[in-house]
Scaffold this motif. Sequence first.
Motif, PDB file in Angstrom:
ATOM      1  N   GLN A 252       0.826  -1.222   0.000  1.00 28.11           N
ATOM      2  CA  GLN A 252       0.000   0.000   0.000  1.00 28.11           C
ATOM      3  C   GLN A 252       0.857   1.268   0.000  1.00 28.11           C
ATOM      4  O   GLN A 252       0.366   2.345  -0.296  1.00 28.11           O
ATOM      5  CB  GLN A 252      -0.877   0.062   1.266  1.00 28.11           C
ATOM      6  N   ARG A 253       2.103   1.149   0.425  1.00 29.31           N
ATOM      7  CA  ARG A 253       2.925   2.352   0.613  1.00 29.31           C
ATOM      8  C   ARG A 253       3.851   2.560  -0.582  1.00 29.31           C
ATOM      9  O   ARG A 253       4.571   1.654  -0.968  1.00 29.31           O
ATOM     10  CB  ARG A 253       3.743   2.220   1.897  1.00 29.31           C
ATOM     11  N   ARG A 254       3.818   3.800  -1.106  1.00 27.03           N
ATOM     12  CA  ARG A 254       4.597   4.123  -2.298  1.00 27.03           C
ATOM     13  C   ARG A 254       5.696   5.112  -1.954  1.00 27.03           C
ATOM     14  O   ARG A 254       5.423   6.148  -1.342  1.00 27.03           O
ATOM     15  CB  ARG A 254       3.680   4.707  -3.373  1.00 27.03           C
ATOM     16  N   ALA A 255       6.921   4.770  -2.328  1.00 25.05           N
ATOM     17  CA  ALA A 255       8.025   5.721  -2.187  1.00 25.05           C
ATOM     18  C   ALA A 255       8.097   6.517  -3.478  1.00 25.05           C
ATOM     19  O   ALA A 255       8.513   5.989  -4.515  1.00 25.05           O
ATOM     20  CB  ALA A 255       9.336   4.982  -1.939  1.00 25.05           C
ATOM     21  N   THR A 256       7.642   7.763  -3.462  1.00 20.98           N
ATOM     22  CA  THR A 256       7.642   8.606  -4.667  1.00 20.98           C
ATOM     23  C   THR A 256       8.748   9.652  -4.533  1.00 20.98           C
ATOM     24  O   THR A 256       9.179   9.958  -3.411  1.00 20.98           O
ATOM     25  CB  THR A 256       6.289   9.324  -4.845  1.00 20.98           C
ATOM     26  N   PRO A 257       9.204  10.211  -5.650  1.00 19.50           N
ATOM     27  CA  PRO A 257      10.241  11.257  -5.544  1.00 19.50           C
ATOM     28  C   PRO A 257       9.830  12.372  -4.579  1.00 19.50           C
ATOM     29  O   PRO A 257      10.649  12.856  -3.797  1.00 19.50           O
ATOM     30  CB  PRO A 257      10.359  11.761  -6.993  1.00 19.50           C
ATOM     31  N   MET A 258       8.555  12.753  -4.610  1.00 20.98           N
ATOM     32  CA  MET A 258       8.092  13.820  -3.728  1.00 20.98           C
ATOM     33  C   MET A 258       8.072  13.367  -2.258  1.00 20.98           C
ATOM     34  O   MET A 258       8.527  14.087  -1.376  1.00 20.98           O
ATOM     35  CB  MET A 258       6.691  14.267  -4.174  1.00 20.98           C
ATOM     36  N   SER A 259       7.572  12.162  -2.008  1.00 13.98           N
ATOM     37  CA  SER A 259       7.461  11.715  -0.611  1.00 13.98           C
ATOM     38  C   SER A 259       8.841  11.502   0.005  1.00 13.98           C
ATOM     39  O   SER A 259       9.059  11.787   1.180  1.00 13.98           O
ATOM     40  CB  SER A 259       6.601  10.444  -0.505  1.00 13.98           C
ATOM     41  N   VAL A 260       9.784  11.003  -0.790  1.00 14.02           N
ATOM     42  CA  VAL A 260      11.126  10.748  -0.256  1.00 14.02           C
ATOM     43  C   VAL A 260      11.866  12.074  -0.042  1.00 14.02           C
ATOM     44  O   VAL A 260      12.521  12.272   0.979  1.00 14.02           O
ATOM     45  CB  VAL A 260      11.923   9.790  -1.175  1.00 14.02           C
ATOM     46  N   ALA A 261      11.727  12.987  -0.999  1.00 12.91           N
ATOM     47  CA  ALA A 261      12.357  14.307  -0.826  1.00 12.91           C
ATOM     48  C   ALA A 261      11.803  14.993   0.420  1.00 12.91           C
ATOM     49  O   ALA A 261      12.536  15.608   1.195  1.00 12.91           O
ATOM     50  CB  ALA A 261      12.121  15.173  -2.060  1.00 12.91           C
ATOM     51  N   ALA A 262      10.485  14.865   0.617  1.00 15.51           N
ATOM     52  CA  ALA A 262       9.845  15.528   1.762  1.00 15.51           C
ATOM     53  C   ALA A 262      10.306  14.936   3.088  1.00 15.51           C
ATOM     54  O   ALA A 262      10.294  15.609   4.119  1.00 15.51           O
ATOM     55  CB  ALA A 262       8.325  15.423   1.649  1.00 15.51           C
ATOM     56  N   HIS A 263      10.743  13.667   3.066  1.00 18.66           N
ATOM     57  CA  HIS A 263      11.147  13.034   4.324  1.00 18.66           C
ATOM     58  C   HIS A 263      12.318  13.762   4.984  1.00 18.66           C
ATOM     59  O   HIS A 263      12.465  13.736   6.201  1.00 18.66           O
ATOM     60  CB  HIS A 263      11.511  11.568   4.100  1.00 18.66           C
ATOM     61  N   SER A 264      13.149  14.426   4.185  1.00 10.15           N
ATOM     62  CA  SER A 264      14.303  15.080   4.806  1.00 10.15           C
ATOM     63  C   SER A 264      13.893  16.312   5.624  1.00 10.15           C
ATOM     64  O   SER A 264      14.709  16.907   6.320  1.00 10.15           O
ATOM     65  CB  SER A 264      15.378  15.430   3.777  1.00 10.15           C
ATOM     66  N   LEU A 265      12.615  16.669   5.571  1.00  9.82           N
ATOM     67  CA  LEU A 265      12.122  17.744   6.448  1.00  9.82           C
ATOM     68  C   LEU A 265      11.873  17.230   7.864  1.00  9.82           C
ATOM     69  O   LEU A 265      11.908  17.982   8.836  1.00  9.82           O
ATOM     70  CB  LEU A 265      10.782  18.285   5.915  1.00  9.82           C
ATOM     71  N   TYR A 266      11.608  15.926   7.962  1.00 15.89           N
ATOM     72  CA  TYR A 266      11.011  15.361   9.168  1.00 15.89           C
ATOM     73  C   TYR A 266      11.912  15.457  10.397  1.00 15.89           C
ATOM     74  O   TYR A 266      13.010  14.907  10.409  1.00 15.89           O
ATOM     75  CB  TYR A 266      10.640  13.899   8.886  1.00 15.89           C
ATOM     76  N   GLU A 267      11.451  16.163  11.399  1.00 17.43           N
ATOM     77  CA  GLU A 267      12.150  16.294  12.684  1.00 17.43           C
ATOM     78  C   GLU A 267      13.569  16.841  12.545  1.00 17.43           C
ATOM     79  O   GLU A 267      14.430  16.578  13.368  1.00 17.43           O
ATOM     80  CB  GLU A 267      12.161  14.952  13.441  1.00 17.43           C
ATOM     81  N   GLN A 268      13.808  17.579  11.453  1.00 20.78           N
ATOM     82  CA  GLN A 268      15.118  18.204  11.242  1.00 20.78           C
ATOM     83  C   GLN A 268      14.916  19.710  11.235  1.00 20.78           C
ATOM     84  O   GLN A 268      13.968  20.183  10.624  1.00 20.78           O
ATOM     85  CB  GLN A 268      15.696  17.776   9.879  1.00 20.78           C
ATOM     86  N   SER A 269      15.826  20.460  11.880  1.00 25.82           N
ATOM     87  CA  SER A 269      15.642  21.906  11.859  1.00 25.82           C
ATOM     88  C   SER A 269      16.083  22.485  10.528  1.00 25.82           C
ATOM     89  O   SER A 269      15.661  23.559  10.144  1.00 25.82           O
ATOM     90  CB  SER A 269      16.400  22.561  13.015  1.00 25.82           C
ATOM     91  N   ASP A 270      16.927  21.760   9.790  1.00 20.79           N
ATOM     92  CA  ASP A 270      17.391  22.216   8.483  1.00 20.79           C
ATOM     93  C   ASP A 270      17.143  21.076   7.496  1.00 20.79           C
ATOM     94  O   ASP A 270      17.600  19.958   7.723  1.00 20.79           O
ATOM     95  CB  ASP A 270      18.890  22.543   8.568  1.00 20.79           C
ATOM     96  N   PRO A 271      16.404  21.340   6.390  1.00 22.96           N
ATOM     97  CA  PRO A 271      16.039  20.215   5.517  1.00 22.96           C
ATOM     98  C   PRO A 271      17.188  19.660   4.687  1.00 22.96           C
ATOM     99  O   PRO A 271      17.063  18.570   4.137  1.00 22.96           O
ATOM    100  CB  PRO A 271      14.965  20.818   4.599  1.00 22.96           C
ATOM    101  N   VAL A 272      18.278  20.399   4.541  1.00 22.02           N
ATOM    102  CA  VAL A 272      19.312  19.938   3.602  1.00 22.02           C
ATOM    103  C   VAL A 272      20.655  19.622   4.264  1.00 22.02           C
ATOM    104  O   VAL A 272      21.626  19.281   3.588  1.00 22.02           O
ATOM    105  CB  VAL A 272      19.531  20.951   2.450  1.00 22.02           C
ATOM    106  N   ARG A 273      20.726  19.712   5.593  1.00 20.88           N
ATOM    107  CA  ARG A 273      22.020  19.529   6.258  1.00 20.88           C
ATOM    108  C   ARG A 273      21.792  18.698   7.517  1.00 20.88           C
ATOM    109  O   ARG A 273      20.986  19.056   8.365  1.00 20.88           O
ATOM    110  CB  ARG A 273      22.559  20.914   6.637  1.00 20.88           C
ATOM    111  N   VAL A 274      22.497  17.563   7.624  1.00 18.29           N
ATOM    112  CA  VAL A 274      22.354  16.683   8.788  1.00 18.29           C
ATOM    113  C   VAL A 274      23.733  16.488   9.418  1.00 18.29           C
ATOM    114  O   VAL A 274      24.631  15.917   8.789  1.00 18.29           O
ATOM    115  CB  VAL A 274      21.770  15.298   8.393  1.00 18.29           C
TER     116      VAL A 274
END
Lengths: 469, 101
Positions: A252-274
């Motif tokens: 049922q769960r689809r890994a799409t370019p949009m959903s995966v890109a959006a994951h880097s927002l999750y619980e991170q104060s900066d979306p592009v730097r970890v």
Amino acid sequence: MSAIGKLLDQFKGVSKQALRAMGGSGQLGYGVPADAFAEGLRRKPHYIGCDMGSIDPGPAYLGSGELATAAETTKRDLKRVLLGARGADIPLLIGSAGCAGASQHLNATLALVREIAKEEGLRFRLASIRADMPRDFVKKQRAAGKITPLGGIIGELTDEEIDASSNLVGQMGTEAFVRALEKDVDVVIAGRACDTAIFAAIPSMLGFPLGPVMHMSKIIECASICCVPGGRDAIIAELEGASFVLESMNPQRRATPMSVAAHSLYEQSDPVRVAEPEGVLFVDSADYQAVDDRRCRVSGARWENARKPSVKIEGARRVGERAIMVCGSADPRFIANLDSILPQVQEVVRGLVCEPGEVPDYSLLFRRYGLDGVYPWPTPPAVNPREVFIMAEIIAPTEGRAMAVAKTTKQFLLHHGFPGRLSTGGNIAFPFTPPEISCGSAYRFNAYHVMEVDDLAPLFPIEVEEVGS
Amino acid sequence: MTRLDSLARVVRSKNAGPLTITLDVMFEDRADYDRALQSPGFSTEAIGKAYGIPASGVEIMPYPKALAIKVSMDRKIVAGDPGDRDVYGAQQHAPILALEI
């Protein structure tokens, strides 16, 4: 031969072989969906990783040493992943044992693992990695100016706070898992750890480039959260070298370019730097391409080694014993007058539980759900709600004292008189009695800092044991 | 003018560690994303006002790959400290729902 030994042999001298990493659970101990986990095993992963940790549940677990998850569910989940990994004879890596990852949490998790091994007749070589920070070393780093707060609202770390922490842990990085795997083991269970480290150790030992390795690890540590709809089911990443392909083990769960890109927002104060102990992952250069409707290929993330390694340290200290009293009201006049009633009741209670002139040794806080229990709104609502839930929260030096304040608060809030009062039978309703509940010790985070070090290895010692022999 | 909660697909908040609140606002398409990003209603001033903090305490980070805008700010109280109202920070998105874009 150990599971990691077999895996290393399998990849020896073979280039262009894809590595299948399975994210078994992003929150082991709350339940692992069985069907997706079984499907993951059918895909023949090369290893399984599970994250147990988070700082989100607050300071109580780190402070008290209690598991954040129920022992019964934790054991069920550990059994599922242990049987899966041992059945396939592949490495199993678990990070942030018991959520907060201090020694008590690690010990409780290891005890469950030994119990399961005994019951199921499993035999394996187990490495455990501790994450408790030596206080003297932390003080030395503090004195040398090597410790920095991770935000504006926590102060500089002091020796007093370092001593007062009931637990003080550090987040280990990939190097600790690599050292554990080098001890030729089947299972690694770590105290507090970076969630990426759980998954990054094996591919980094095999020489995969660190940009995609760390990016893959950051995504699959959350299982299928990166999908639409997001969920807790197992996920597999097939690491090809410069890229990896994600697929949820729940159809049922689809890994799409949009959903995966959006994951880097999750619980991170900066979306592009970890930031990690050994360096920094940059995902701004990442590229996301659909393989098909359910799979996404990811490439292009960059990794930069840190000039000096660093460790995120987390501490919690006891602030007292907590008791609560719960009740609600449906009386419009009582609700309309709460702004004046509640401070009056605080004063009445103070006069009853303290001698004249005595400074209160407790705090009494009213939370008003329906008005501002969740958010401190600057203005009152245009229309008052029909009902309000009120929770009195007391923190006092002892449980007895906290309960004493809670009980007097209950009685005097119930019968408090105010101008225009109609409901002289009582101002509040109790859902059950006793409405006063002892909650145990209250804690607060007293360390959330980053500590620069010369060498990570001595901070995260490893023990190896033969389980079931 | 449209309220943010009518324009966005996701408006969420969460701790990014116990000292920081992070808001993610995601949009259905590029036009909505651009509209919010360029709107004075979604400036550091407007968001700071909604939370009662100075604009300098609000950091806005556009993330076009996910048609999302991230907003990070210090928590007013460390997560789980006595007096905190939202340990996970998952309900701190409410003040921006009514921002006029």
